[in-house]
Design an enzyme around this catalytic site. Structure first.
Site, PDB file in Angstrom:
ATOM      1  N   ASP A 150      -0.931 -44.062 -53.557  1.00  7.24           N
ATOM      2  CA  ASP A 150      -1.873 -42.962 -53.315  1.00  7.24           C
ATOM      3  C   ASP A 150      -1.152 -41.636 -53.416  1.00  7.24           C
ATOM      4  O   ASP A 150      -1.491 -40.687 -52.730  1.00  7.24           O
ATOM      5  CB  ASP A 150      -2.491 -43.140 -51.920  1.00  7.24           C
ATOM      6  CG  ASP A 150      -3.757 -42.314 -51.755  1.00  7.24           C
ATOM      7  OD1 ASP A 150      -4.237 -42.189 -50.621  1.00  7.24           O
ATOM      8  OD2 ASP A 150      -4.241 -41.772 -52.768  1.00  7.24           O
ATOM      9  N   LYS A 181      -0.768 -38.811 -59.212  1.00  4.38           N
ATOM     10  CA  LYS A 181      -1.341 -39.725 -60.199  1.00  4.38           C
ATOM     11  C   LYS A 181      -0.437 -39.906 -61.412  1.00  4.38           C
ATOM     12  O   LYS A 181      -0.436 -40.943 -62.054  1.00  4.38           O
ATOM     13  CB  LYS A 181      -2.720 -39.250 -60.685  1.00  4.38           C
ATOM     14  CG  LYS A 181      -3.658 -38.773 -59.602  1.00  4.38           C
ATOM     15  CD  LYS A 181      -3.874 -39.797 -58.518  1.00  4.38           C
ATOM     16  CE  LYS A 181      -4.398 -39.103 -57.275  1.00  4.38           C
ATOM     17  NZ  LYS A 181      -3.859 -39.563 -56.020  1.00  4.38           N
ATOM     18  N   ASP A 193      -5.193 -45.817 -55.973  1.00  2.00           N
ATOM     19  CA  ASP A 193      -6.351 -45.032 -55.570  1.00  2.00           C
ATOM     20  C   ASP A 193      -6.615 -43.915 -56.582  1.00  2.00           C
ATOM     21  O   ASP A 193      -5.713 -43.487 -57.305  1.00  2.00           O
ATOM     22  CB  ASP A 193      -6.072 -44.431 -54.178  1.00  2.00           C
ATOM     23  CG  ASP A 193      -7.325 -43.830 -53.570  1.00  2.00           C
ATOM     24  OD1 ASP A 193      -7.195 -43.039 -52.630  1.00  2.00           O
ATOM     25  OD2 ASP A 193      -8.426 -44.165 -54.057  1.00  2.00           O
ATOM     26  N   ASN A 194      -7.851 -43.424 -56.642  1.00  2.65           N
ATOM     27  CA  ASN A 194      -8.237 -42.271 -57.471  1.00  2.65           C
ATOM     28  C   ASN A 194      -8.008 -42.485 -58.957  1.00  2.65           C
ATOM     29  O   ASN A 194      -7.507 -41.603 -59.649  1.00  2.65           O
ATOM     30  CB  ASN A 194      -7.462 -41.008 -57.075  1.00  2.65           C
ATOM     31  CG  ASN A 194      -7.751 -40.582 -55.661  1.00  2.65           C
ATOM     32  OD1 ASN A 194      -6.852 -40.477 -54.844  1.00  2.65           O
ATOM     33  ND2 ASN A 194      -9.006 -40.351 -55.363  1.00  2.65           N
ATOM     34  N   GLU A 235     -13.476 -39.792 -51.649  1.00  2.00           N
ATOM     35  CA  GLU A 235     -13.457 -39.698 -50.186  1.00  2.00           C
ATOM     36  C   GLU A 235     -14.245 -38.485 -49.712  1.00  2.00           C
ATOM     37  O   GLU A 235     -14.074 -37.381 -50.209  1.00  2.00           O
ATOM     38  CB  GLU A 235     -12.004 -39.597 -49.674  1.00  2.00           C
ATOM     39  CG  GLU A 235     -11.209 -38.445 -50.237  1.00  2.00           C
ATOM     40  CD  GLU A 235     -10.318 -38.850 -51.389  1.00  2.00           C
ATOM     41  OE1 GLU A 235     -10.495 -39.958 -51.913  1.00  2.00           O
ATOM     42  OE2 GLU A 235      -9.460 -38.065 -51.748  1.00  2.00           O
TER      43      GLU A 235
END
Lengths: 607, 259
Positions: free
Chosen positions: B183, B186, B211-212, B241
């Site tokens: 997380d 990126k 994530d993401n 989120e």
């Protein structure tokens, strides 16, 4: 091995097909049977050949397998329009342009066929030709070139009559074919029962066992997957529960917002047209490029931006995608109609101005002719007229050519706008997303620009309104169907390439079989609305005195009565006179109206 | 020079942009502008403000309540870019299914993900969490201890992930990792995944969660995961989120490449 047994089977069937015959005259009967078999085989082969000749069929099937039937229905519609325009092109080219070019007087022999002295210097420039002035204006492309001689050439071709009949015939043919296609579509039904066992039908009857090519099999696989998705969306939509009152309120709100947008855009165009009339009165040379092209720019910008606003507003309404598409089409239709009729009103104003100018020019011509003779010859003598170069003769403002030019310019700028929008909005956007994704902070493919979806409603309406322009303008500019054929041809290739290369399938796919009749109904409506201005100008405005095939007459339709007088035997004229009695015409019109109403309602009901 | 009419013709376009991308504009306001404004006004960085709120409103020793307090602060005050309640449920569910012995988290930030995962760990499992930024690490340490997890369960390592991963075996005694949760930045997903592979830290059938992957997105990472043949990849779709309207996703990779 399989193919050899198929061939064996085929030979067997051919040998023994219809071999049972009567005893008497066996030889003659056998010969007849053989000829029947040969004829049936020929018919089968000819059907296969005809199917293979349908243009662009493979392209459209490929698009259908990737994007679903709704996107493919746009391309099928485009192809159908291309067919109609080819026929219109054949009529205008073969019966109007070619006879005048081959058998009429050549360029330079008459004042109406020559570029005026004042414009000669710039007549060959690219900018002038692109604007359809200069040499392009004084050619068979526009109304003003045609001579009003009753017959031309050794064939005694009746040019004015042909011009009038081709004009009326194109409209009549268009009406006939649109209504016929609507009636035919209404009777057609897709295979299988639409209401029950939907998924079973699709599961067991979708595959095509005649496919032998791996790529075709992949395409078929993709298209079956898409049709399953369509069916699932339909099933989901039919099962959703909703809060009726909130939905109704949101729908009323959305319609109100759409009406506000339409009113705003209508007022803006009205305001801009008034401003441009003010500019025209003060002389266009005082103003820059922005002011001269203000009306075109505002119309194009509104035509580009308002549909997306309607799309965003429609997300409030929460309709099934097929119904939402219809509302979207209806709103964009109202927007384009407003644009079109404002344009026509502006054109009418210009025609009236030109008619006023014509009176002044006629008066000036008498003075100019008198000045030619310089008062040397007395009034009532019959001396031959002085030879003057046709380029020097003062001209009337030919309002018909002006109208034709406006429509041609509008069509060309509309085409350019469409192509540039495709290149920038789809292609450059796809290039940007593809190559900048590596060095951008968020994922461009999933997130903001992403690849564009194919805008069905915008494209269909663009096509329909473009055709409306052609119908309105082709009487005054015989070159319009030719330009449109070229435009549709290139448009087909460009859009097929752009769809496969730059677009992604829509998130919600739905069946489009029922939408076809909706497009036809809109086309019929536009056809009706486009012929109104043309018919009005033919019937009520006098033609220009010195240009076109009807110059010298008080009304354009007088060519019909003139033809009846000169070319038909006298008894025909009498019969026609009796038949055109209002007492006979009125019941006939009533009969036509009731039968057409009946056939239209029956075709509308079944869709 | 340019007439007001042409400028007015652009109005529908602007309204369309505003309406279509309203969620992203609201996110921009909450995550960036509001945070920057509050930083200037109070002089305290955002994680400290969040921790102060949690300290005053949460029950110590109750991980669920601490997470709930974080959510309250994020919904009502400012936007915190941790894993969030919706995606957190997905992570928790997967963690309970796999029941790993060793869990590695890259990108602690405030310790939300750490507390979430530590609460769902099986007994005798250990969680290692890596954070490059010392201020974030100090806040995270306090949050983890507030939740009641001791050194046995959760170990916080301060350092950049590309430096920490090669030393995991020697310095921290990690033989292999059964579950990885990424997380952090990126752009670093792909690099860190390849580092883990190189050093043989991924156990057989290990699970890697990222994530993401939809917003802001990690295209290189997803492309590598889907095409290199060492992983079975699946993207769980949820929403970003604390923003129900912006779609996002968690990528679940199952490592099969050890054979």
């Amino acid at each position: 091995e399989i193919s050899s047994s198929t061939e064996e089977a085929q030979l067997f069937v051919e040998k023994f097909e219809g071999a049972l015959g009567k005893g008497k005259g066996k030889k003659f009967y056998a010969y007849k049977v053989m000829m029947t078999k040969k004829w049936m085989k020929f018919q089968r082969d000819f059907e296969n050949f005809k199917t293979a000749c349908i243009p662009w069929e493979m392209k459209i099937k490929e698009i259908e397998s990737h994007f679903g039937s709704s996107v493919a229905s746009y391309f099928i519609f485009l192809r159908w329009m291309y067919g109609i325009n080819m026929i219109l092109f054949g009529l205008t080219f073969g019966l109007v342009m070619i006879p005048e070019a081959l058998m009429g007087k050549p360029y330079g022999s008459l004042p109406r066929k020559t570029v005026p002295r004042a414009e000669e210097a710039t007549a060959m420039n690219f900018a002038t030709l692109w604007d359809f002035s200069g040499f392009a204006q004084y050619s068979v492309l526009f109304y003003g070139y045609y001579n009003n001689q009753r017959t031309i050439g050794w064939l005694k071709f009746r040019m004015p009559l042909s011009y009038f009949l081709v004009g009326v015939g194109t409209i009549g043919y268009s009406f006939m074919i649109v209504i016929r296609t609507m009636a035919r579509n209404a009777n057609e039904d897709g295979g299988g029962d639409d209401t029950s066992f939907n998924f079973s039908w699709k599961m067991f009857t979708s595959w095509d066992y005649l496919i032998g090519n791996p790529e075709t099999a992949d395409n078929k696989f993709a298209s079956i997957t898409t049709s399953f998705k369509e069916a699932i969306v339909e099933e989901q939509e039919s099962r959703k529960e909703e809060n009726i009152h909130l939905t109704r309120f949101l729908r009323v709100l959305a319609n109100f917002l759409a009406l506000c947008t339409l009113a705003g855009s209508g007022y803006l165009i009205f305001f801009v047209v008034r401003r441009s009339q003010k500019f025209a009165l003060e002389g266009l040379e005082n103003y820059g490029w922005w002011e001269r092209n203000e009306v075109n720019m505002v119309m194009s910008l509104l035509g580009m931006f308002c549909p997306t606003l309607f799309d965003v507003i429609s997300s409030l309404e929460n309709y099934h995608p097929r119904i939402a598409l219809r509302w979207q089409l209806g709103r964009i239709f109202a927007l384009f109609l407003g644009n079109l009729y404002t344009f026509i009103i502006a054109l009418m104003d210009e025609i009236n101005l030109k008619l006023e100018e014509e009176k002044i020019v006629k008066y000036n011509m008498t003075i100019w002719e008198a000045s030619l003779y310089n008062g040397t010859i007395p009034e009532n003598s019959t001396a031959p007229p002085i030879q003057v170069d046709p380029a020097d003769v003062p001209r009337g403002p030919c309002w018909e050519t002006m109208v034709g030019q406006e429509f041609v310019r509008l069509t060309v700028s509309d085409t350019m706008t469409t192509y540039i929008t495709i290149l920038i909005g789809d292609f450059l956007r796809a290039v940007f997303v593809r190559f900048f994704n590596y060095c951008w902070c968020w994922d461009l493919e999933y997130g903001f620009p992403s690849y564009s979806e194919f805008d069905i409603s915008g494209n269909v309406l663009g096509l329909i309104f473009n055709q409306g322009m052609i119908w309105m303008g082709s009487f005054y500019a015989p070159c319009l169907p030719a330009i449109n054929v070229f435009r549709l041809h290139t448009s087909m290739y460009l859009q097929c390439w752009a769809v496969m290369c730059c677009n992604v399938p829509q998130e919600r796919v739905f069946k489009a079989s029922r939408s076809n009749n909706f497009y036809m109904a809109m086309l019929l409506f536009i056809l009706f609305l486009s012929t109104l201005p043309a018919v009005y100008t033919i019937v009520s405005i006098p033609p220009s005195f010195d240009c076109g095939p009807f110059s010298g007459k008080t009304r354009m339709f007088e060519v019909i009565s003139e033809t009846l007088e000169h070319d038909f035997p006298s008894w025909f004229g009498k019969v026609f006179g009796y038949a055109s009695n209002p007492g006979l015409i009125l019941p006939f019109i009533l009969l036509m109206v009731t039968t057409s109403h009946k056939s239209l309602t029956s075709s509308v009901q079944s869709y | 020079m340019v007439s007001p009419a042409i400028a007015l013709a652009f109005l529908p376009f602007l309204i369309t942009l505003l309406i279509r991308y309203r969620h992203y504009l609201v996110l921009l306001y909450r995550a960036v502008l509001l945070g920057w404004l509050q930083d200037r006004l109070t002089g305290v960085p955002r994680e400290q403000r969040a921790f102060q709120y949690v300290l005053t409103h949460a029950i110590p020793g109750d991980p669920q309540h601490i997470l709930h307090t974080f959510d309250q602060w994020s919904y009502h005050c400012e936007h915190l870019s941790c894993v969030g309640p919706l995606k957190g449920k997905i992570v928790e569910k997967l963690l309970c299914e796999r029941a790993p012995r060793t869990v590695l988290e890259l990108g602690t930030y405030c310790g939300y993900g750490t507390v979430l995962m530590a609460a769902a760990l099986p007994p005798a499992a250990r969680l290692y969490t890596v954070e490059p930024n010392p201020q974030h690490a100090s806040v995270a340490e306090k949050v983890i201890r507030l939740a009641g997890f001791d050194e046995q369960t959760v170990e916080l390592i301060v350092g950049h992930s590309e430096e920490v991963i090669p030393q995991l075996r020697e310095q921290h005694g990690v033989q292999s990792v059964d579950f990885v949760f990424m997380d952090h930045w990126k752009r670093c997903y792909l690099r860190d995944l390849q580092l883990l592979e190189e050093h043989g830290l991924l156990a057989d059938r290990a699970t890697v969660l990222a994530d993401n992957v939809v917003f802001p997105g990690a295209p290189h990472f997803l492309q590598y995961a889907k095409t290199c043949g060492k992983y079975r990849c699946r993207v769980h779709r949820a929403s970003l989120e604390y923003c129900r309207a912006i779609p996002d996703g968690i990528a679940e990779l199952c490592y099969t490449g050890a054979r």
